[in-house]
Write an enzyme that holds these catalytic residues in place. Structure first.
Site, PDB file in Angstrom:
ATOM      1  N   LEU A   8     -26.138  10.014  -1.420  1.00  0.00           N
ATOM      2  CA  LEU A   8     -26.551  10.548  -0.120  1.00  0.00           C
ATOM      3  C   LEU A   8     -25.529  10.142   0.940  1.00  0.00           C
ATOM      4  O   LEU A   8     -25.395   8.964   1.269  1.00  0.00           O
ATOM      5  CB  LEU A   8     -27.942  10.030   0.243  1.00  0.00           C
ATOM      6  N   GLY A 139     -39.761  -0.598   3.817  1.00  0.00           N
ATOM      7  CA  GLY A 139     -40.904  -0.182   3.028  1.00  0.00           C
ATOM      8  C   GLY A 139     -41.248  -1.243   1.997  1.00  0.00           C
ATOM      9  O   GLY A 139     -40.358  -1.824   1.378  1.00  0.00           O
ATOM     10  N   ASN A 169     -38.299  -1.829  -0.688  1.00  0.00           N
ATOM     11  CA  ASN A 169     -37.644  -0.673  -1.288  1.00  0.00           C
ATOM     12  C   ASN A 169     -36.219  -0.586  -0.739  1.00  0.00           C
ATOM     13  O   ASN A 169     -36.012  -0.504   0.466  1.00  0.00           O
ATOM     14  CB  ASN A 169     -38.434   0.593  -0.944  1.00  0.00           C
ATOM     15  N   ASN A 227     -25.662   0.555   8.801  1.00  0.00           N
ATOM     16  CA  ASN A 227     -26.041   1.549   9.806  1.00  0.00           C
ATOM     17  C   ASN A 227     -25.363   1.344  11.155  1.00  0.00           C
ATOM     18  O   ASN A 227     -25.416   2.233  12.006  1.00  0.00           O
ATOM     19  CB  ASN A 227     -27.563   1.542  10.003  1.00  0.00           C
ATOM     20  N   HIS A 362      19.113 -12.207   6.942  1.00  0.00           N
ATOM     21  CA  HIS A 362      18.821 -12.250   8.372  1.00  0.00           C
ATOM     22  C   HIS A 362      19.052 -10.896   9.031  1.00  0.00           C
ATOM     23  O   HIS A 362      20.073 -10.249   8.813  1.00  0.00           O
ATOM     24  CB  HIS A 362      19.724 -13.255   9.117  1.00  0.00           C
ATOM     25  N   TYR A 365      18.549  -3.971   8.722  1.00  0.00           N
ATOM     26  CA  TYR A 365      17.745  -2.808   8.344  1.00  0.00           C
ATOM     27  C   TYR A 365      18.435  -2.134   7.166  1.00  0.00           C
ATOM     28  O   TYR A 365      19.604  -1.719   7.265  1.00  0.00           O
ATOM     29  CB  TYR A 365      17.596  -1.799   9.482  1.00  0.00           C
ATOM     30  N   ASN A 376      25.590  -9.637  -1.434  1.00  0.00           N
ATOM     31  CA  ASN A 376      25.210 -10.376  -0.235  1.00  0.00           C
ATOM     32  C   ASN A 376      25.385  -9.471   0.976  1.00  0.00           C
ATOM     33  O   ASN A 376      26.491  -8.985   1.238  1.00  0.00           O
ATOM     34  CB  ASN A 376      26.067 -11.629  -0.060  1.00  0.00           C
ATOM     35  N   TYR A 386      20.306   7.890   9.157  1.00  0.00           N
ATOM     36  CA  TYR A 386      19.646   9.061   9.759  1.00  0.00           C
ATOM     37  C   TYR A 386      20.531   9.635  10.853  1.00  0.00           C
ATOM     38  O   TYR A 386      20.959   8.919  11.764  1.00  0.00           O
ATOM     39  CB  TYR A 386      18.290   8.618  10.326  1.00  0.00           C
ATOM     40  N   ARG A 439      37.584  -2.442  12.321  1.00  0.00           N
ATOM     41  CA  ARG A 439      37.271  -2.965  13.646  1.00  0.00           C
ATOM     42  C   ARG A 439      38.573  -3.045  14.435  1.00  0.00           C
ATOM     43  O   ARG A 439      39.678  -3.078  13.867  1.00  0.00           O
ATOM     44  CB  ARG A 439      36.615  -4.343  13.547  1.00  0.00           C
TER      45      ARG A 439
END
Length: 451
Positions: A8, A139, A169, A227, A362, A365, A376, A386, A439
């Protein structure tokens, strides 16, 4: 005897004061109704019919094809709700278990015992009862001298003697399937609510001379119906305690069980230690002799033996044997770490693999990348994956060394044994065993600050 179940789940749950359909509120990370379905799966129920109404699509999205559905367009009582399953179950021989979708603490063991008692008593109806310390509002179950049920009387209709009864019940029943749907046709709605009540089937069965039995649940807590938010919190606390105690008996150490949240589907090996503030949910498996926490959040992941996860978030990922993660690392969306890897402070890994012995200790991402063995990645290593429209892959082969503050502009590959100098922005592939420097050369202007 074939077994069926009617769940139910059509109530609006107005007392929850929520836009979320009541039976979809989670207990330890899983919707209440899914807990119920999981238990029914364990006891050989051949068909489960979920009665849905308000929010039907959300329930169907959650349970999918595991169950069948019947729609109760108007909520006209529990008897009316069960009638919605008639098209699927009428005329079939067997036993039908009726349970509420907001009873997440019911166990397969109790439901199996209820069905076994029903068969042993050769009953047409068997009521699952519980002993309540405070039976107010419930009940009452009135038994005869033979121990079988003579009637179930609602609190408001009970006599003084009946109010003294503490056997209640629970709203869970087993019915002879053919009797159930025949009797429901005789149930009326001549009551204050104008609804068709399922317990009226008990009276109809008694009047027909049928056996109505009762089986008492091991604890009242197991039968709690949720409930409102208070009951939801109580159910979660009970399930959390039950789950943690089971795991402790299986050899897992909890430094503070009261502050540790683990869903019942989680598997943890012996001699693993769980520190406070840890949340482990979903289909998660943790091996033996691991250290988890404090303050870690792990979901739908695999962690192999001897691994350590400290103060980190791990989702939909795999951590290899003796790997070390954290503090403050974030693994998500199919991050896969090999054995003896190291992922340290403020490292985020997404949809990437790390070979055995690879390290990112450390401030990095790593996304959409394949990192080889013993690589390493220095502090501040970033895979630039992306371009605003598409994601691209970065490959760093075995034994490569990537210095600090390096940007790897994907798609790009760093060859086996290569070295990338600190501060470089790499836009082209680096050959095996090469040194890549990308660089600006340092220029010193003598005496510049004296001008």
């Amino acid at each position: 005897m074939e077994r069926f179940a009617v769940i139910l789940a059509a109530g609006k749950g107005t007392r929850m004061k929520s836009k979320l359909y009541k039976v979809l509120h989670p207990v330890l990370g899983k919707p209440m109704v899914e807990h119920v379905v999981d238990q029914l799966d364990q006891i050989g129920v051949s068909r489960q019919i979920v009665i849905v109404g308000h929010g039907a699509e959300a329930v169907q999205d959650t349970l999918g094809t595991r169950v069948e559905y019947a729609v109760q367009e108007e909520q006209l009582g529990t008897g009316h709700a069960v009638q919605m399953a008639e098209a699927e179950l009428a005329g079939k021989s067997g036993a039908t278990l009726v349970v509420c979708g907001d009873t997440p603490l019911l166990t397969a063991e109790t439901l199996e015992a209820l069905l076994a008692h029903h068969e042993a008593q050769q009953a047409k109806v068997t009521v699952l009862t519980a002993i309540a310390d405070d039976a107010t509002g419930y009940g009452r179950v009135v038994r005869g001298e033979d121990g079988n049920v003579t009637k179930v009387v609602e609190h408001k209709d009970a006599s003084e003697a009946e109010l003294a009864i503490n056997e209640i019940n629970t709203g869970t029943y087993v019915f002879d399937n053919e009797l159930l749907f025949d009797a429901l046709k005789q149930v009326g709605n001549n009551n204050a609510q104008g609804e068709y009540y399922l317990p009226d089937v008990i009276s109809i069965a008694k009047e027909a001379g049928e056996v109505v039995a009762a089986h008492t649940a091991p604890t009242f807590d197991e039968t709690i119906g949720v409930n409102d938010r208070v009951a939801l919190s109580q159910a979660e606390a009970i399930m959390r305690k039950r789950t943690n105690e089971r795991l402790m008996r299986e050899g897992v150490t909890f430094m503070d069980p009261a502050s540790t949240y683990i869903s019942p589907d989680v598997v943890i090996g012996s001699d693993t230690v769980i520190y406070p503030g840890t949340v482990i949910l979903g289909k998660t498996t943790i091996g033996s002799e691991c250290v988890i926490g404090p303050n870690s959040d792990i979901r739908n992941s695999v962690i192999e033996d001897h691994a350590v996860v400290r103060q980190s978030v791990v989702t939909d990922s795999r951590i290899g044997e003796a790997a070390q993660v954290g503090p403050f690392a974030h693994l998500r969306q199919q991050a896969v770490l090999g054995a003896n890897t190291r992922v340290g402070n403020f490292v985020e890994i997404k949809k990437s693999t790390f070979g055995d012995g690879a390290k990112a200790s450390h401030l990095s991402y790593i996304g959409d990348a394949s990192i080889g063995e013993r690589v390493n990645l220095g502090c501040g290593s970033i895979t630039v994956n992306y371009d605003g429209k598409n994601k691209f892959e970065t490959v760093v082969e075995d034994d490569a060394f990537v210095g600090c503050n390096v940007n790897l502009i994907a798609p790009v590959k760093v060859g086996k044994g290569a070295i990338v100098a600190a501060g470089s922005t790499i836009t082209s592939d680096v050959p095996e065993e090469a040194l890549a420097i990308a660089r600006e050369r340092q220029t010193n202007k003598e005496g510049y600050t004296k001008r």
